[in-house]
Structures are given as structure tokens and as C-alpha cells.
Design an enzyme around this catalytic site. Structure first.
Site, PDB file in Angstrom:
ATOM      1  N   LEU A   1       0.869  -1.168   0.000  1.00 53.28           N
ATOM      2  CA  LEU A   1       0.000   0.000   0.000  1.00 53.28           C
ATOM      3  C   LEU A   1       0.912   1.226   0.000  1.00 53.28           C
ATOM      4  O   LEU A   1       1.993   1.208   0.590  1.00 53.28           O
ATOM      5  CB  LEU A   1      -0.907   0.031   1.240  1.00 53.28           C
ATOM      6  CG  LEU A   1      -1.960  -1.066   1.361  1.00 53.28           C
ATOM      7  CD1 LEU A   1      -2.735  -0.895   2.672  1.00 53.28           C
ATOM      8  CD2 LEU A   1      -2.924  -1.051   0.178  1.00 53.28           C
ATOM      9  N   ASP A   2       0.478   2.293  -0.650  1.00 50.99           N
ATOM     10  CA  ASP A   2       1.266   3.520  -0.645  1.00 50.99           C
ATOM     11  C   ASP A   2       1.427   4.047   0.775  1.00 50.99           C
ATOM     12  O   ASP A   2       0.634   3.726   1.674  1.00 50.99           O
ATOM     13  CB  ASP A   2       0.596   4.582  -1.522  1.00 50.99           C
ATOM     14  CG  ASP A   2       0.563   4.198  -2.988  1.00 50.99           C
ATOM     15  OD1 ASP A   2       1.444   3.430  -3.412  1.00 50.99           O
ATOM     16  OD2 ASP A   2      -0.350   4.659  -3.704  1.00 50.99           O
ATOM     17  N   LYS A   3       2.419   4.876   0.963  1.00 45.55           N
ATOM     18  CA  LYS A   3       2.767   5.383   2.296  1.00 45.55           C
ATOM     19  C   LYS A   3       1.559   5.945   3.039  1.00 45.55           C
ATOM     20  O   LYS A   3       1.338   5.637   4.211  1.00 45.55           O
ATOM     21  CB  LYS A   3       3.851   6.465   2.169  1.00 45.55           C
ATOM     22  CG  LYS A   3       4.225   7.133   3.477  1.00 45.55           C
ATOM     23  CD  LYS A   3       5.283   8.205   3.262  1.00 45.55           C
ATOM     24  CE  LYS A   3       5.620   8.909   4.565  1.00 45.55           C
ATOM     25  NZ  LYS A   3       6.648   9.968   4.359  1.00 45.55           N
TER      26      LYS A   3
ATOM     27  N   THR B   1      -1.698   5.577   2.256  1.00 45.00           N
ATOM     28  CA  THR B   1      -2.913   4.773   2.178  1.00 45.00           C
ATOM     29  C   THR B   1      -3.024   3.907   3.428  1.00 45.00           C
ATOM     30  O   THR B   1      -2.041   3.317   3.860  1.00 45.00           O
ATOM     31  CB  THR B   1      -2.899   3.886   0.923  1.00 45.00           C
ATOM     32  OG1 THR B   1      -2.862   4.715  -0.240  1.00 45.00           O
ATOM     33  CG2 THR B   1      -4.141   3.007   0.860  1.00 45.00           C
TER      34      THR B   1
ATOM     35  N   ARG C   1      -5.396   5.888  -7.839  1.00 47.01           N
ATOM     36  CA  ARG C   1      -5.044   7.309  -7.868  1.00 47.01           C
ATOM     37  C   ARG C   1      -4.965   7.815  -9.307  1.00 47.01           C
ATOM     38  O   ARG C   1      -5.443   8.917  -9.625  1.00 47.01           O
ATOM     39  CB  ARG C   1      -3.718   7.525  -7.140  1.00 47.01           C
ATOM     40  CG  ARG C   1      -3.753   7.111  -5.681  1.00 47.01           C
ATOM     41  CD  ARG C   1      -2.362   7.001  -5.073  1.00 47.01           C
ATOM     42  NE  ARG C   1      -1.692   8.299  -5.008  1.00 47.01           N
ATOM     43  CZ  ARG C   1      -0.424   8.446  -4.629  1.00 47.01           C
ATOM     44  NH1 ARG C   1       0.316   7.383  -4.336  1.00 47.01           N
ATOM     45  NH2 ARG C   1       0.109   9.656  -4.580  1.00 47.01           N
TER      46      ARG C   1
END
Length: 345
Positions: free
Chosen positions: A173-175, A177, A277
Site C-alpha cells: 500500500l502507498d505510504k 494509504t 489514484r
């Protein structure tokens, strides 16, 4: 005696995680690099093992993740007539083979170290762990974030993670998120989870707070994603006739909407980098707080408003159907209330 207890991942799966820009490391190191060379001799007990397994057993002071990186960067060289040059991780070694390992004291070599941190565990058994990732936590070490990552936390939390590439991490997961992630605790489970992901048999659903009013209800978006040709630090919907890109599909359902913002339910059919995104930005509905893709802070929410709220799959070891749901974090709930949007879990 050294013995092999498990298999190791396919060679091609290493590249995405192990690639590193050596120039960047050299420039970011204040002092000249003091390179260490270690000589390794394959013992009769290690005969027939995979190269990466044998090397991991000898380099006991490094995690297997870092050993995989050494191999990918061609820092392990065969020296004698039994084998010369650089080997693939899957190559079977022979008793009597000699290798030289080049170890540089870099930021990356310090990355695969345990660091105690709070990790919220939603579910755990002998095979896997499901966690709730908070905002601000980087999943895997990379330039700019060599420490304080989820990988560091897993190494401190679970001794079993030391025996697995990437500490058992099979997806990211992105930082900023938040939400659910599954992490393997055994090699067999890690291989099986990786297969489920590649076959799109792990169901991942997200909640997203986006700018502007949403028109209609459900919408399928099938647009290829690749590196943005104008800004290499981000991804974009690309014209595949001109630029490289991969097929990507996301389904969006609108849960509530007004003139300022909308709350969406997002289902991934593929798992491209920054997929949700990128697709939302392309549609003119960037995530609230997602500055990289055109979003702005709204209702005091400065981070990207994306939450992995549902995760489901057939347990690869038991065959049991599993599903977990994680409520929206407090900051997103507060933003919804401020914006006058409703959410019924």
C-alpha cells in the site's frame, strides 16, 4: 550442519524489489565506502541446494531479503572451475564451489534490520498475518526510506519473517494509504499468496474520498497505466501506441456525493502502481490530499484519502474462505462529517 528447509521465489520476481541505483548510494554516503569481501566454500551438506538458499545459510548476519539483493546486484561471484561468473538464484550449487561476496556498508545494508513498532494485527495463524496499516508507514525500504518501514517492524515482531524474502510482504500500500494487508509467515504460504495475487484471486476493495460531484453510480474504467512520460516520479494513463503501459481495470461505485466531494467504493481487477489514484485523476476526480495527482487538502485532510477496507481470498493453506473489513480511520470519518457526506459500513 547446514540444511535447506524450503524453496525460494522465481528469479524474475526478485528484480522489482532488489533493483538499486549504486550511484545514489555512493553519493548519499558521507564517508568513502569500505568494501568487505567474504570468501565462501560450498560444503558437502549444501551440495544441490539453490544458490540463494545456500548463501542465506552462510551469511547468517543478514536477512534473506538482503541476500537476495546481493545476488540481484551481482555482488556474489563464483571463483573456481566448478562455476564461474554470476549465478541465478535458482542455480544448484556443488560441493567445493567457491564464491566471493562483496558487501558494501550502505544505507540499504542497514535497511533489513528489526525495529520495534506498533503493528495492528487483525488476524494471525501459523501461515499468515493480516494487519491494518496506518497512514505514514512505508511498506518496504527504498531510497529516502531505508528505515522505519513495515518490513523493519515485521522483522522485530515475528522471528519467522527472518526466513522469508521481504519479511513475507507480498503486496504493498502507498505510504499514506491506510487499511488491510496480508503478510505471509511461511515460505509455502508466501508462494501461494503470490500466485493468488498474480491470478487475481485476492479481492481488494477500497474507500476513496475524491474531489467534485460524481455523475451516475457505477463505472468501469479500463485504461492502461505506465510511467508518466512528462514526470517520471509518477504514473499516468498512457497511449500504448506511443508509450509502454499495462492493462488496468478499476470499478467505482458512488456511495455519496455533493458539489464538493464524493465517497467512492473502488474494486481492483488489476494491481498496477498507483492504479486507483491514476484512474481517478484521469477522470477529473483526484483523491482528496493527493498532491502528486492533482488533489488538494480538504476538510483538514492533508493525506491522500484512500483506505483498503476489505480483503478476501481462499486461505491458501486451509482452503477456508476468509474476509476482513477494516472501518474507515478517524481522519477520513471526520472529513466525511465535515463535508456532509454519509457512510454506512
Amino acid at each position: 550442519m547446514l540444511q535447506s528447509t524450503s524453496s525460494v521465489e522465481p528469479d524474475e520476481a526478485i528484480a522489482e524489489w532488489a533493483t538499486l541505483d549504486d550511484e545514489w548510494i555512493e553519493m548519499s554516503t558521507a564517508q568513502p565506502l569500505q568494501v568487505e569481501f567474504r570468501q565462501i566454500l560450498i560444503s558437502p551438506e549444501q551440495h544441490g541446494m539453490r544458490f540463494d538458499m545456500a548463501l542465506s545459510l552462510v551469511l547468517e548476519d543478514f536477512s534473506r531479503s538482503y541476500v537476495h539483493t546481493l545476488i540481484a546486484q551481482q555482488r556474489v561471484k563464483a571463483l573456481n572451475s566448478l562455476g564461474q561468473g554470476f549465478l541465478k538464484p535458482s542455480t544448484k550449487v556443488k560441493a567445493g564451489q567457491q564464491f566471493e561476496v562483496e558487501i558494501r556498508p550502505s544505507l540499504q545494508s542497514q535497511a533489513y534490520k528489526p525495529q520495534p513498532m506498533e503493528i495492528e494485527t487483525i488476524f494471525e495463524d501459523d501461515h499468515l498475518r493480516v494487519i491494518a496499516k496506518p497512514a505514514g508507514l512505508v511498506v518496504h525500504p527504498a531510497p529516502g526510506n531505508w528505515t522505519g518501514t513495515l518490513l523493519n517492524g515485521l522483522l522485530a515482531l515475528d522471528q519467522m519473517s527472518w526466513h522469508l524474502p521481504r519479511a513475507g510482504i507480498v503486496h504493498r500500500l502507498d505510504k499514506d494509504t491506510t487499511g488491510l494487508m496480508v503478510v505471509a509467515r511461511t515460505r509455502a504460504c508466501m508462494d501461494a499468496l503470490t500466485t493468488l495475487i498474480s491470478q487475481r484471486q485476492i479481492k481488494r476493495q477500497y474507500l476513496a474520498l475524491v474531489h467534485h460531484a460524481w455523475q451516475g453510480s457505477g463505472r468501469d474504467v479500463e485504461l492502461p497505466i505506465g510511467r508518466d512520460p512528462r514526470q517520471r516520479l509518477r504514473m499516468a494513463v498512457v497511449d500504448q501506441a506511443r508509450y509502454p503501459g499495462k492493462y488496468a481495470k478499476t470499478h467505482f461505485d458512488c456511495l455519496d456525493s455533493n458539489d464538493q466531494a464524493s465517497l467512492l467504493h473502488c474494486t481492483l481487477s488489476t494491481g498496477r502502481t498507483h492504479q486507483i489514484r491514476v484512474h481517478l485523476s484521469h477522470l477529473g476526480h483526484p483523491l482528496v490530499g493527493d498532491a502528486l495527482y492533482g488533489g488538494k487538502s480538504l476538510a483538514q485532510l492533508a493525506r491522500q484519502a484512500l483506505h483498503a477496507h476489505r480483503l478476501g481470498f481462499l486461505h491458501p493453506m486451509t482452503g477456508k474462505a476468509c474476509q476482513w473489513i477494516q472501518p474507515l480511520p478517524t481522519d477520513m470519518m471526520t472529513a466525511l462529517e465535515t463535508l456532509g457526506l454519509s457512510y454506512n459500513p
